[in-house]
Scaffold this motif. Structure first.
Motif, mmCIF file in Angstrom:
data_model
loop_
_atom_site.group_PDB
_atom_site.id
_atom_site.type_symbol
_atom_site.label_atom_id
_atom_site.label_comp_id
_atom_site.label_asym_id
_atom_site.label_seq_id
_atom_site.Cartn_x
_atom_site.Cartn_y
_atom_site.Cartn_z
ATOM 1 N N PRO A 1 0.463 -0.753 6.763
ATOM 2 C CA PRO A 1 0.112 -0.316 5.416
ATOM 3 C C PRO A 1 -1.113 -1.057 4.888
ATOM 4 C CG PRO A 1 1.766 -2.036 5.271
ATOM 5 C CD PRO A 1 1.456 -1.865 6.743
ATOM 6 N N ASN A 2 -1.746 -0.487 3.859
ATOM 7 C CA ASN A 2 -2.698 -1.274 3.085
ATOM 8 C C ASN A 2 -1.945 -1.911 1.921
ATOM 9 O OD1 ASN A 2 -2.481 0.636 0.998
ATOM 10 N ND2 ASN A 2 -4.366 1.699 1.555
ATOM 11 N N LEU A 3 -2.658 -2.570 1.049
ATOM 12 C CA LEU A 3 -2.011 -3.337 -0.017
ATOM 13 C C LEU A 3 -1.100 -2.483 -0.888
ATOM 14 C CD1 LEU A 3 -1.757 -6.063 -1.526
ATOM 15 C CD2 LEU A 3 -3.761 -5.387 -2.872
ATOM 16 N N ASP A 4 -1.571 -1.330 -1.339
ATOM 17 C CA ASP A 4 -0.768 -0.494 -2.234
ATOM 18 C C ASP A 4 0.390 0.194 -1.518
ATOM 19 O OD1 ASP A 4 -2.364 -1.114 -4.417
ATOM 20 O OD2 ASP A 4 -3.723 0.564 -4.062
ATOM 21 N N GLU A 5 0.213 0.506 -0.244
ATOM 22 C CA GLU A 5 1.216 1.305 0.471
ATOM 23 C C GLU A 5 2.505 0.552 0.743
ATOM 24 O OE1 GLU A 5 -2.143 4.063 2.683
ATOM 25 O OE2 GLU A 5 -1.182 2.428 3.768
ATOM 26 N N ILE A 6 2.469 -0.758 0.769
ATOM 27 C CA ILE A 6 3.697 -1.521 1.009
ATOM 28 C C ILE A 6 4.752 -1.151 -0.027
ATOM 29 C CG2 ILE A 6 4.708 -3.839 1.025
ATOM 30 C CD1 ILE A 6 2.008 -4.857 2.126
ATOM 31 N N GLU A 7 4.363 -1.185 -1.276
ATOM 32 C CA GLU A 7 5.302 -0.861 -2.358
ATOM 33 C C GLU A 7 5.779 0.582 -2.269
ATOM 34 O OE1 GLU A 7 5.700 -1.558 -7.174
ATOM 35 O OE2 GLU A 7 3.781 -1.899 -6.165
ATOM 36 N N GLU A 8 4.880 1.500 -1.952
ATOM 37 C CA GLU A 8 5.243 2.905 -1.828
ATOM 38 C C GLU A 8 6.254 3.117 -0.705
ATOM 39 O OE1 GLU A 8 1.666 5.086 -1.216
ATOM 40 O OE2 GLU A 8 0.633 4.153 -2.912
ATOM 41 N N LEU A 9 6.053 2.422 0.410
ATOM 42 C CA LEU A 9 6.889 2.657 1.589
ATOM 43 C C LEU A 9 8.288 2.075 1.448
ATOM 44 C CD1 LEU A 9 4.202 2.075 4.365
ATOM 45 C CD2 LEU A 9 5.373 4.233 3.857
ATOM 46 N N TRP A 10 8.429 0.973 0.729
ATOM 47 C CA TRP A 10 9.769 0.392 0.642
ATOM 48 C C TRP A 10 10.499 0.718 -0.658
ATOM 49 C CZ3 TRP A 10 8.021 -5.422 0.986
ATOM 50 C CH2 TRP A 10 7.636 -5.888 -0.277
ATOM 51 N N ASP A 11 9.879 1.495 -1.512
ATOM 52 C CA ASP A 11 10.492 1.827 -2.793
ATOM 53 C C ASP A 11 11.893 2.418 -2.593
ATOM 54 O OD1 ASP A 11 10.609 2.228 -5.612
ATOM 55 O OD2 ASP A 11 10.185 4.357 -5.284
ATOM 56 N N GLY A 12 12.881 1.779 -3.196
ATOM 57 C CA GLY A 12 14.256 2.271 -3.134
ATOM 58 C C GLY A 12 15.030 1.858 -1.903
ATOM 59 N N LEU A 13 14.381 1.187 -0.962
ATOM 60 C CA LEU A 13 15.063 0.743 0.258
ATOM 61 C C LEU A 13 15.595 -0.681 0.072
ATOM 62 C CD1 LEU A 13 12.671 2.200 2.997
ATOM 63 C CD2 LEU A 13 14.802 3.173 2.108
ATOM 64 N N ASP A 14 16.648 -1.006 0.790
ATOM 65 C CA ASP A 14 17.383 -2.253 0.619
ATOM 66 C C ASP A 14 16.500 -3.473 0.887
ATOM 67 O OD1 ASP A 14 19.224 -4.321 0.586
ATOM 68 O OD2 ASP A 14 20.707 -3.264 1.794
ATOM 69 N N SER A 15 16.251 -4.265 -0.155
ATOM 70 C CA SER A 15 15.395 -5.446 -0.015
ATOM 71 C C SER A 15 16.038 -6.529 0.839
ATOM 72 C CB SER A 15 15.051 -6.019 -1.391
ATOM 73 O OG SER A 15 16.223 -6.449 -2.073
ATOM 74 N N ARG A 16 17.348 -6.444 1.035
ATOM 75 C CA ARG A 16 18.017 -7.422 1.896
ATOM 76 C C ARG A 16 17.687 -7.175 3.362
ATOM 77 N NH1 ARG A 16 23.914 -6.113 -0.235
ATOM 78 N NH2 ARG A 16 22.938 -4.063 -0.003
ATOM 79 N N ALA A 17 17.232 -5.964 3.683
ATOM 80 C CA ALA A 17 16.951 -5.614 5.070
ATOM 81 C C ALA A 17 15.486 -5.313 5.331
ATOM 82 C CB ALA A 17 17.792 -4.396 5.475
ATOM 83 N N LEU A 18 14.680 -5.162 4.298
ATOM 84 C CA LEU A 18 13.271 -4.794 4.469
ATOM 85 C C LEU A 18 12.406 -5.583 3.501
ATOM 86 C CD1 LEU A 18 11.132 -2.896 5.776
ATOM 87 C CD2 LEU A 18 11.583 -1.302 3.898
ATOM 88 N N GLY A 19 11.404 -6.254 4.058
ATOM 89 C CA GLY A 19 10.498 -7.034 3.233
ATOM 90 C C GLY A 19 9.099 -7.059 3.825
ATOM 91 N N TYR A 20 8.346 -8.040 3.408
ATOM 92 C CA TYR A 20 6.933 -8.153 3.786
ATOM 93 C C TYR A 20 6.723 -9.324 4.741
ATOM 94 C CZ TYR A 20 2.017 -9.453 3.366
ATOM 95 O OH TYR A 20 0.727 -9.812 3.648
ATOM 96 N N TRP A 21 5.952 -9.079 5.790
ATOM 97 C CA TRP A 21 5.579 -10.144 6.735
ATOM 98 C C TRP A 21 4.091 -10.394 6.574
ATOM 99 C CZ3 TRP A 21 8.902 -12.653 10.252
ATOM 100 C CH2 TRP A 21 8.269 -13.604 11.079
ATOM 101 N N HIS A 22 3.747 -11.606 6.124
ATOM 102 C CA HIS A 22 2.348 -11.940 5.846
ATOM 103 C C HIS A 22 1.680 -12.494 7.087
ATOM 104 C CE1 HIS A 22 -1.111 -12.839 3.375
ATOM 105 N NE2 HIS A 22 -1.142 -14.062 3.859
ATOM 106 N N ASP A 23 0.676 -11.766 7.574
ATOM 107 C CA ASP A 23 -0.138 -12.264 8.675
ATOM 108 C C ASP A 23 -1.367 -12.937 8.060
ATOM 109 O OD1 ASP A 23 -2.298 -12.229 10.795
ATOM 110 O OD2 ASP A 23 -0.579 -11.517 11.967
ATOM 111 N N VAL A 24 -1.400 -14.252 8.147
ATOM 112 C CA VAL A 24 -2.435 -15.041 7.489
ATOM 113 C C VAL A 24 -3.828 -14.644 7.973
ATOM 114 C CG1 VAL A 24 -3.358 -17.383 7.189
ATOM 115 C CG2 VAL A 24 -0.874 -16.983 7.087
ATOM 116 N N GLY A 25 -3.974 -14.518 9.291
ATOM 117 C CA GLY A 25 -5.278 -14.190 9.846
ATOM 118 C C GLY A 25 -5.721 -12.776 9.533
ATOM 119 N N HIS A 26 -4.812 -11.823 9.631
ATOM 120 C CA HIS A 26 -5.167 -10.434 9.325
ATOM 121 C C HIS A 26 -5.614 -10.304 7.869
ATOM 122 C CE1 HIS A 26 -2.400 -8.793 12.762
ATOM 123 N NE2 HIS A 26 -3.441 -9.462 13.205
ATOM 124 N N ALA A 27 -4.885 -10.964 6.966
ATOM 125 C CA ALA A 27 -5.261 -10.902 5.552
ATOM 126 C C ALA A 27 -6.641 -11.511 5.328
ATOM 127 C CB ALA A 27 -4.213 -11.620 4.700
#
Length: 306
Positions: free
Chosen positions: A198-224
Motif C-alpha cells: 500500500p501507499n500511505l493512505d491505502e493502509i487505512e482503507e485496506l484494514w478499515d473494519g478488520l480486526d486490529s488484534r490480527a492485522l496491523g502495520y509493519w514499518h520497514d525503516v529503509g523502505h520508508a
C-alpha cells in the motif's frame, strides 16, 4: 537506543542475511547466535527442509522465532516462475496467494512466532517507470524532469489501482480470521516502489473494519526512507499515522535508494525511532542484505541495544 527492561521483544534478525549459504538451519542459527541473536525471522521462500529444522530447534529451546516473512516456507513454483500476489485480480492467482499465506500463518503458529510480514502486491507499472530511482542515484532527483516522471507514474497508478486494491481487501478478509484464530498478527509492510501496495493512505482503507488484534502495520525503516528520498512521503509519517497498530519493524539503513544496509552505515536517523522500537509487543528485526559483514551486524546490534 532502547532500555531492555521495557522492551517486550529483544532484537531479532532476518535469516535473509545468511540462510542462502548454509546447508542447514543449525549452522545458520549458530552463526546468528554467535553475533548475539537469540531470536530470528525466517525469510520468504526458505526451503521447507530448513523450516522443519528450525522447528526442531524451537522444540529443543535452541532458538526463538519472532516472525515469518510471507511466503514461508517456499511454495511449489516452477523455476523462475513469479509467485502470484494477494493483489492479483485473477481469482485463481489470488486464491493461490491466499492459500500459501494461510500456510505461512499456520507455520508461524507451529513455530511460536507472533507475526507474519505481508507484501501485498503492486499496481503493475509501465516499463518506462522502472528507472525512476536510477534518476535519484544519478543526482537527478528533485529536478523538473524527475518530478514530471514521478507524477506521471503516480497518475497512472491512480487510474489503474482499483481492481488490485479490491483483490487485496478480499484477500485480507480471508486471512484475518485465520490469523486471529492462530494467535498471529499480520503486518502490512511499507513498500519500496511507488507502484507497490500500500501507499500511505491505502493502509487505512485496506484494514478499515478488520480486526486490529490480527492485522496491523509493519514499518520497514529503509523502505520508508527511500520513499522520502524519492519525494513520495515523509518516512515518519507512516509511524505517526499507524504507530498505534504497529506490529514490527524491519531495521536497515539507506543511502539514496540503496537499502538493506547495516544500521549505522547510511543516512537513517535511528534515534527518532526509539519509541517505536521500544514499544511493548512490537517485533524489531534487523533485515540486511547478504553483502553486509558479520562485524557490521554485530556493531549495529550493539548500537541499537545501547
Amino acid at each position: 537506543m532502547r532500555d531492555e527492561k521495557t522492551m517486550a521483544k529483544p532484537l531479532s534478525i532476518s535469516t535473509v542475511w545468511n540462510s542462502w549459504r548454509h546447508p542447514g538451519a543449525r549452522s545458520m542459527v549458530a552463526e546468528l547466535a554467535g553475533l548475539g541473536f537469540e531470536r530470528i525471522e525466517l525469510n520468504a521462500f526458505m526451503p521447507s527442509r530448513m523450516v522443519e529444522e528450525v522447528h526442531d530447534m524451537v522444540r529443543e529451546g535452541a532458538v526463538e522465532v519472532s516472525s515469518l516473512h510471507n511466503y514461508c516456507p517456499a511454495p511449489p513454483l516452477r523455476r523462475r516462475e513469479e509467485p502470484p500476489s494477494l493483489s492479483a485480480p485473477a481469482e485463481r492467482e489470488r486464491a493461490w496467494a491466499v492459500r500459501n499465506t494461510l500456510n505461512t500463518i499456520d507455520r508461524a503458529r507451529e513455530l511460536g512466532a507472533s507475526a507474519v510480514v505481508l507484501h501485498l502486491g503492486a499496481v503493475p507499472p509501465s516499463r518506462s517507470a522502472r528507472d525512476l530511482y536510477a534518476w535519484i542515484d544519478a543526482g537527478g532527483g528533485g529536478t523538473p524532469r524527475y518530478l514530471r516522471k514521478k507524477e506521471k507514474i503516480l497518475l497512472a497508478r491512480e487510474k489503474r489501482k482499483s481492481p488490485y486494491l479490491r483483490a487485496v481487501r478480499k484477500s485480507l478478509e480471508e486471512l484475518v480470521p485465520a490469523a486471529r484464530s492462530a494467535g498471529v498478527r499480520l503486518g502490512m509492510e511499507t513498500r519500496y516502489f511507488p507502484w507497490e501496495i500500500p501507499n500511505l493512505d491505502e493502509i487505512e482503507e485496506l484494514w478499515d473494519g478488520l480486526d486490529s488484534r490480527a492485522l496491523g502495520y509493519w514499518h520497514d525503516v529503509g523502505h520508508a526512507a527511500v520513499r522520502e528520498n524519492a519525494g513520495l512521503e515523509r518516512a515518519l509519517s507512516y509511524l505517526e499515522r499507524y504507530g498505534s497498530r504497529l506490529v514490527g519493524l524491519h531495521i536497515h539503513d539507506v543511502e539514496g535508494t540503496a537499502d538493506h544496509r547495516v544500521p549505522g552505515s547510511g543516512s537513517v536517523d535511528f534515534a527518532v525511532l526509539r519509541s517505536a522500537v521500544g514499544q511493548e509487543g512490537v517485533v524489531p528485526v534487523i533485515e540486511v542484505h547478504p553483502r553486509e559483514t558479520a562485524a557490521g551486524i554485530a556493531g549495529a546490534r550493539e548500537m541499537l541495544s545501547a
